[in-house]
Design an enzyme around this catalytic site. Sequence first.
Site, PDB file in Angstrom:
ATOM      1  N   TYR A   1      11.668   8.604   0.992  1.00 35.83           N
ATOM      2  CA  TYR A   1      11.560   7.515   0.028  1.00 35.83           C
ATOM      3  C   TYR A   1      12.205   7.802  -1.334  1.00 35.83           C
ATOM      4  O   TYR A   1      12.184   6.942  -2.214  1.00 35.83           O
ATOM      5  CB  TYR A   1      10.079   7.149  -0.167  1.00 35.83           C
ATOM      6  CG  TYR A   1       9.427   6.666   1.108  1.00 35.83           C
ATOM      7  CD1 TYR A   1       9.837   5.478   1.715  1.00 35.83           C
ATOM      8  CD2 TYR A   1       8.412   7.404   1.714  1.00 35.83           C
ATOM      9  CE1 TYR A   1       9.250   5.045   2.892  1.00 35.83           C
ATOM     10  CE2 TYR A   1       7.814   6.964   2.890  1.00 35.83           C
ATOM     11  CZ  TYR A   1       8.240   5.792   3.473  1.00 35.83           C
ATOM     12  OH  TYR A   1       7.663   5.349   4.640  1.00 35.83           O
TER      13      TYR A   1
ATOM     14  N   PRO B   1       0.792  -1.233   0.000  1.00 35.25           N
ATOM     15  CA  PRO B   1       0.000   0.000   0.000  1.00 35.25           C
ATOM     16  C   PRO B   1       0.822   1.279   0.000  1.00 35.25           C
ATOM     17  O   PRO B   1       1.838   1.378   0.682  1.00 35.25           O
ATOM     18  CB  PRO B   1      -0.833  -0.116   1.283  1.00 35.25           C
ATOM     19  CG  PRO B   1      -0.143  -1.135   2.110  1.00 35.25           C
ATOM     20  CD  PRO B   1       0.512  -2.085   1.151  1.00 35.25           C
ATOM     21  N   ASN B   2       0.329   2.225  -0.789  1.00 38.52           N
ATOM     22  CA  ASN B   2       0.854   3.592  -0.904  1.00 38.52           C
ATOM     23  C   ASN B   2       2.138   3.701  -1.726  1.00 38.52           C
ATOM     24  O   ASN B   2       2.582   4.809  -2.025  1.00 38.52           O
ATOM     25  CB  ASN B   2       1.056   4.242   0.484  1.00 38.52           C
ATOM     26  CG  ASN B   2      -0.246   4.349   1.236  1.00 38.52           C
ATOM     27  OD1 ASN B   2      -1.212   4.887   0.709  1.00 38.52           O
ATOM     28  ND2 ASN B   2      -0.304   3.821   2.442  1.00 38.52           N
TER      29      ASN B   2
ATOM     30  N   ARG C   1       5.474  11.901  -2.927  1.00 40.73           N
ATOM     31  CA  ARG C   1       5.302  12.363  -1.542  1.00 40.73           C
ATOM     32  C   ARG C   1       6.544  11.956  -0.743  1.00 40.73           C
ATOM     33  O   ARG C   1       7.168  10.952  -1.052  1.00 40.73           O
ATOM     34  CB  ARG C   1       4.088  11.696  -0.869  1.00 40.73           C
ATOM     35  CG  ARG C   1       2.772  11.912  -1.567  1.00 40.73           C
ATOM     36  CD  ARG C   1       2.060  13.164  -1.025  1.00 40.73           C
ATOM     37  NE  ARG C   1       0.695  13.242  -1.510  1.00 40.73           N
ATOM     38  CZ  ARG C   1       0.367  13.586  -2.763  1.00 40.73           C
ATOM     39  NH1 ARG C   1       1.300  13.866  -3.643  1.00 40.73           N
ATOM     40  NH2 ARG C   1      -0.907  13.652  -3.122  1.00 40.73           N
TER      41      ARG C   1
ATOM     42  N   ASN D   1       8.056  -5.712  -1.312  1.00 42.12           N
ATOM     43  CA  ASN D   1       8.006  -4.627  -0.330  1.00 42.12           C
ATOM     44  C   ASN D   1       6.570  -4.584   0.182  1.00 42.12           C
ATOM     45  O   ASN D   1       5.689  -4.024  -0.473  1.00 42.12           O
ATOM     46  CB  ASN D   1       8.407  -3.282  -0.934  1.00 42.12           C
ATOM     47  CG  ASN D   1       8.480  -2.187   0.132  1.00 42.12           C
ATOM     48  OD1 ASN D   1       7.945  -2.355   1.235  1.00 42.12           O
ATOM     49  ND2 ASN D   1       9.119  -1.077  -0.185  1.00 42.12           N
TER      50      ASN D   1
ATOM     51  N   GLU E   1      12.575  -9.723   1.316  1.00 48.25           N
ATOM     52  CA  GLU E   1      11.825  -8.572   1.846  1.00 48.25           C
ATOM     53  C   GLU E   1      12.629  -7.303   1.558  1.00 48.25           C
ATOM     54  O   GLU E   1      13.833  -7.256   1.820  1.00 48.25           O
ATOM     55  CB  GLU E   1      11.624  -8.746   3.360  1.00 48.25           C
ATOM     56  CG  GLU E   1      10.900  -7.578   4.006  1.00 48.25           C
ATOM     57  CD  GLU E   1      10.732  -7.765   5.524  1.00 48.25           C
ATOM     58  OE1 GLU E   1      10.988  -8.869   6.037  1.00 48.25           O
ATOM     59  OE2 GLU E   1      10.366  -6.768   6.182  1.00 48.25           O
TER      60      GLU E   1
ATOM     61  N   HIS F   1      12.884  -2.953   1.742  1.00 53.32           N
ATOM     62  CA  HIS F   1      12.418  -1.651   2.226  1.00 53.32           C
ATOM     63  C   HIS F   1      13.306  -0.550   1.681  1.00 53.32           C
ATOM     64  O   HIS F   1      14.539  -0.677   1.678  1.00 53.32           O
ATOM     65  CB  HIS F   1      12.399  -1.596   3.757  1.00 53.32           C
ATOM     66  CG  HIS F   1      11.448  -2.584   4.344  1.00 53.32           C
ATOM     67  ND1 HIS F   1      10.086  -2.434   4.232  1.00 53.32           N
ATOM     68  CD2 HIS F   1      11.658  -3.753   4.974  1.00 53.32           C
ATOM     69  CE1 HIS F   1       9.487  -3.474   4.796  1.00 53.32           C
ATOM     70  NE2 HIS F   1      10.429  -4.294   5.251  1.00 53.32           N
TER      71      HIS F   1
ATOM     72  N   ARG G   1      13.802   3.545  12.485  1.00 53.40           N
ATOM     73  CA  ARG G   1      12.579   4.347  12.521  1.00 53.40           C
ATOM     74  C   ARG G   1      11.735   4.032  13.769  1.00 53.40           C
ATOM     75  O   ARG G   1      12.265   3.577  14.770  1.00 53.40           O
ATOM     76  CB  ARG G   1      11.805   4.137  11.209  1.00 53.40           C
ATOM     77  CG  ARG G   1      12.645   4.597   9.989  1.00 53.40           C
ATOM     78  CD  ARG G   1      11.877   4.493   8.693  1.00 53.40           C
ATOM     79  NE  ARG G   1      10.747   5.434   8.662  1.00 53.40           N
ATOM     80  CZ  ARG G   1       9.820   5.432   7.701  1.00 53.40           C
ATOM     81  NH1 ARG G   1       9.897   4.556   6.706  1.00 53.40           N
ATOM     82  NH2 ARG G   1       8.835   6.294   7.736  1.00 53.40           N
TER      83      ARG G   1
ATOM     84  N   ALA H   1       3.336  -0.917   4.629  1.00 50.38           N
ATOM     85  CA  ALA H   1       2.818  -0.939   6.014  1.00 50.38           C
ATOM     86  C   ALA H   1       2.346  -2.335   6.434  1.00 50.38           C
ATOM     87  O   ALA H   1       2.325  -2.644   7.633  1.00 50.38           O
ATOM     88  CB  ALA H   1       1.691   0.074   6.160  1.00 50.38           C
TER      89      ALA H   1
HETATM   90  O1  CA2 Z   1      10.764   1.730   3.654  1.00 54.00           O
HETATM   91  C1  CA2 Z   1       9.909   1.078   3.085  1.00 54.00           C
HETATM   92  O2  CA2 Z   1      10.032   0.624   1.952  1.00 54.00           O
HETATM   93  C2  CA2 Z   1       8.559   0.822   3.783  1.00 54.00           C
HETATM   94  O3  CA2 Z   1       8.107  -0.466   3.417  1.00 54.00           O
HETATM   95  C3  CA2 Z   1       7.622   1.887   3.279  1.00 54.00           C
HETATM   96  C4  CA2 Z   1       6.256   1.857   3.968  1.00 54.00           C
HETATM   97  C5  CA2 Z   1       6.404   1.842   5.477  1.00 54.00           C
HETATM   98  O4  CA2 Z   1       5.134   1.692   6.097  1.00 54.00           O
HETATM   99  C6  CA2 Z   1       7.323   0.729   5.943  1.00 54.00           C
HETATM  100  O5  CA2 Z   1       7.459   0.819   7.351  1.00 54.00           O
HETATM  101  C7  CA2 Z   1       8.686   0.860   5.296  1.00 54.00           C
HETATM  102  C8  CA2 Z   1       5.434   3.069   3.562  1.00 54.00           C
HETATM  103  C9  CA2 Z   1       5.184   3.159   2.095  1.00 54.00           C
HETATM  104  C10 CA2 Z   1       4.491   4.442   1.820  1.00 54.00           C
HETATM  105  O6  CA2 Z   1       4.780   4.791   0.501  1.00 54.00           O
HETATM  106  C11 CA2 Z   1       4.872   6.095   0.210  1.00 54.00           C
HETATM  107  C12 CA2 Z   1       5.590   6.415  -0.906  1.00 54.00           C
HETATM  108  C13 CA2 Z   1       5.744   7.728  -1.247  1.00 54.00           C
HETATM  109  C14 CA2 Z   1       5.156   8.714  -0.497  1.00 54.00           C
HETATM  110  C15 CA2 Z   1       4.423   8.382   0.621  1.00 54.00           C
HETATM  111  C16 CA2 Z   1       4.262   7.054   0.974  1.00 54.00           C
END
Ligand code: CA2
Length: 148
Positions: free
Chosen positions: A23, A10-11, A18, A74, A98, A100, A107, A77
């Site tokens: 990221y 997700p996201n 963003r 990946n 896995e 990230h 974090r 969340a």
């Molecule tokens: O660091 C990573 O790749 C995460 O999997 C990213 C997740 C986070 O919940 C994990 O703890 C670590 C969040 C992904 C959100 O994706 C976005 C991408 C661009 C802008 C905002 C959110």
Amino acid sequence: MANLLLLNGPNLGLLGRREPEVYGTATLADVETRLGKQAAALGHTLEAFQSNAEHELIERIHTARDSVDFILLNPAAFTHTSVALRDALLAVEIPFVEIHLSNVASREDFRQRSFFADIAVGTVAGFGVASYELALTAADRCLTRATP
Ligand code: CA2
């Protein structure tokens, strides 16, 4: 030659649009294109799938059962919440790495638990988009040698 599946949770469709300070600036399309080329150069095929919905990711993992040799994942969340995704990966018995973008270990406390780390071949975290490239390199080594 192996069939690889790149799964993003997700996201991650918002990647590059963003929070670039966390990221990075590459979009998910950039990552998918880059990994597709890297996979082809190694003689593999790569299909990519992203969803914000847990059940869609689970369905894609089920579908992968007979055709995919290795998953690059990946879970975003869902890393910290999803027993259901974990169970799907255990059920199909497809090896996976896995991934990230961020260094989750540095974090918040709620990111310190992963439902995937102990059943993954390994984890790559903290290198931005390069985490994906390093994970693909590791997958290739697993597929072509006995150990990564
Ligand atoms: O660091 C990573 O790749 C995460 O999997 C990213 C997740 C986070 O919940 C994990 O703890 C670590 C969040 C992904 C959100 O994706 C976005 C991408 C661009 C802008 C905002 C959110």
